[in-house]
Design a protein around this motif. Structure first.
Motif, PDB file in Angstrom:
ATOM      1  N   GLN A 108      66.886 -48.668  -7.290  1.00 31.75           N
ATOM      2  CA  GLN A 108      66.878 -49.865  -6.845  1.00 31.75           C
ATOM      3  C   GLN A 108      66.601 -51.182  -8.167  1.00 31.75           C
ATOM      4  O   GLN A 108      67.259 -52.054  -7.893  1.00 31.75           O
ATOM      5  CB  GLN A 108      65.387 -49.855  -6.006  1.00 31.75           C
ATOM      6  N   GLU A 134      70.711 -47.122  -1.363  1.00 36.81           N
ATOM      7  CA  GLU A 134      69.846 -48.482  -1.667  1.00 36.81           C
ATOM      8  C   GLU A 134      70.870 -49.608  -1.652  1.00 36.81           C
ATOM      9  O   GLU A 134      71.406 -49.968  -2.665  1.00 36.81           O
ATOM     10  CB  GLU A 134      68.881 -48.140  -2.724  1.00 36.81           C
ATOM     11  N   GLY A 189      65.481 -48.579   1.047  1.00 40.67           N
ATOM     12  CA  GLY A 189      65.983 -47.300   0.577  1.00 40.67           C
ATOM     13  C   GLY A 189      66.028 -46.438   1.627  1.00 40.67           C
ATOM     14  O   GLY A 189      65.164 -46.612   2.524  1.00 40.67           O
TER      15      GLY A 189
END
Length: 477
Positions: A206, A244, A446
């Motif tokens: 991320q 993600e 996510g």
């Protein structure tokens, strides 16, 4: 002659022409009927051998899982269950399989036994169906993002940061065991290690994806992640895959819109393209449910669960509203929850999430605006100073399947949150830079890919939806 797949032949309506197929023997009955499968479909094609004109030694080699090459005439089937079969004119054994040693016999095996033979379990109907669905889901993920203008980013597997802040990471080092050099303070001197600093296997892409979203606008990662959590539950793996997406100029509402549209799209894709496999898995789950006590049985079949998600609008509910609902619910008042809800700030468990989805709202739910104390440092702080712009998507039978948030784009606030959690600014200097040079609102989420496969296939253990599971004390194969 070109080789045809079993799937192509089963769909063919061109009879009385010569065909060529290769695959593995599932069963061989009466020295005459071969059930052949090549992995292209869950269904077998029946191949009829003229045993009177076939060498007896060859017949003895037609055993379960033997690899064979067959040429013959495609004809209308004389039996029930399929419309075509092959009258064999030539049969060649490509690879023998000793029936006395082959562990996956044509009978019901426990999932535990099949995990011990993970290199062969995909030859069973259950696991071949699961893995074909997994493959189609993977394609659907890429298709959705590519069709919607996202750029695919390969974020690092080796990282020096802990995106989750949990510390449950696998170390990456070039030092020999018990021979790591020490510094003047008596601590391991990572400056002498391969990367010159302490590094680990990533738990999330991320943070790196955020930096790319701030230049490319819309990006997504889809790759392996690792967590050194000593957990042996049916929902945890040490190695798993994460999806993600990160989007610049998108707030929490846009993030919720994206997650709902994405999930509906990929599930709709497999419903359209995995009909036979899902029908088999639906029937399998129905049989599994019958063996459970009545109170533990699901109210929906597998296909009904998938349709439940695809066909319903997701209900959006604030964490505060959800806590009020749970606190006043019958299960909570009658102390039937394993984790009672007494006050605002509680970290919701799967039983609470499933109650909201399955019993109260009776549709998928997106919870938002969680307490800051139970969420990660990078989530944007709300004006009330106690909640963050976080969101979780909740599904029937599984609870949370997606976790996301609007990211904290304000440099001063982000620094304050990091300081409160003792996160060293020097370790994330590059992450803070994105808040210095053209900062903007941005969001992402996510989704653990195996959780999605678990839901889609109706399997009960996450170890059964990944080819070779990695769990505590298990790195076989």
């Amino acid at each position: 002659m070109n080789r045809s797949s079993v799937k192509e032949l089963l769909q063919s309506d061109k009879f009385l022409h010569e065909v060529h197929v290769k695959g593995w023997v599932r069963t061989f009955r009466s020295n005459r009927f071969i059930a052949l499968n090549d992995g292209s479909t869950i269904n077998n094609i029946q191949c009829v051998v003229d045993f009177e004109n076939t060498n007896e030694a060859l017949l003895k080699r037609i055993t379960t899982s033997a690899a064979v090459s067959i040429t013959g005439t495609l004809v209308e089937s004389q039996g029930k269950g399929q419309k075509v079969e092959i009258n064999v004119t030539n049969l060649e054994i490509l690879g023998d399989s000793n029936p006395d040693e082959y562990p996956i016999q044509p009978k019901k095996h426990s999932l535990e036994f099949l995990r011990e033979n993970a290199h062969l379990r995909v030859r069973t109907n259950t696991f071949s169906a699961v893995m074909r669905v997994r493959s189609k889901l993977s394609f659907a993920v890429h298709k959705y993002f590519q069709d919607n203008g996202f750029n695919y980013v390969n974020t690092p597997i080796i990282t020096g940061s802990d995106a989750e802040g949990a510390g449950e990471m696998f170390k990456v080092t070039n030092f020999e065991a018990n021979k790591a050099p020490l510094n003047e303070e008596g601590q391991i001197d990572y400056k002498q290690d391969f990367f010159g600093k302490e590094t680990n296997l990533t738990v999330s892409g991320q943070l790196e994806a955020e930096t790319y979203a701030m230049a490319l606008g819309k990006v997504y990662t889809f790759g392996p992640t690792f967590r050194a959590e000593n957990s042996n539950t049916t929902r945890h793996l040490a190695e798993f895959w994460m999806i993600e997406p990160e989007v610049a100029f998108m707030d929490l509402d846009g993030n919720m819109d994206l997650s709902e549209d994405f999930i509906k799209s990929v599930l709709g894709y497999v419903l359209e393209h995995c009909e036979d496999d899902l029908a088999f898995l639906d029937q399998r789950l129905t049989q599994e449910e019958k063996s459970k006590p009545q109170a533990q049985r699901s109210d929906m079949s597998l296909l009904e669960k998938l349709r439940f998600v695809v066909d319903n609008n997701f209900k959006r509910v604030s964490y505060t509203e959800a806590i009020d609902i749970l606190r006043n619910s019958k299960p909570n008042k009658k102390k039937k929850f394993q984790f009672p809800i007494n006050e605002w700030g509680a970290d919701l468990q799967s039983e609470h999430e499933r109650f909201l989805v399955e019993k109260h709202f009776k549709c998928p739910v997106i919870l938002f605006d969680y307490p800051a104390d139970i969420k990660a440092f990078y989530m944007r702080l709300n004006e009330d100073g106690k909640t963050v712009r976080a969101m979780d998507v909740l599904f029937p039978g599984i609870g949370e399947i997606v976790g996301g948030a609007q990211r904290e784009e304000r440099l001063d606030v982000l620094k304050e949150k990091m300081a409160a959690l003792n996160i060293d600014e020097k370790e994330l200097w590059w992450y803070l830079d994105t808040r210095k040079f053209g900062t903007a609102i941005h969001s992402g989420f996510g989704l653990g890919f195996e959780r999605l496969v678990l839901f889609t296939t109706g399997m009960s253990n996450i170890r059964d939806v990944i080819p070779f599971p990695r769990t505590p004390q298990n790195a076989e194969f």
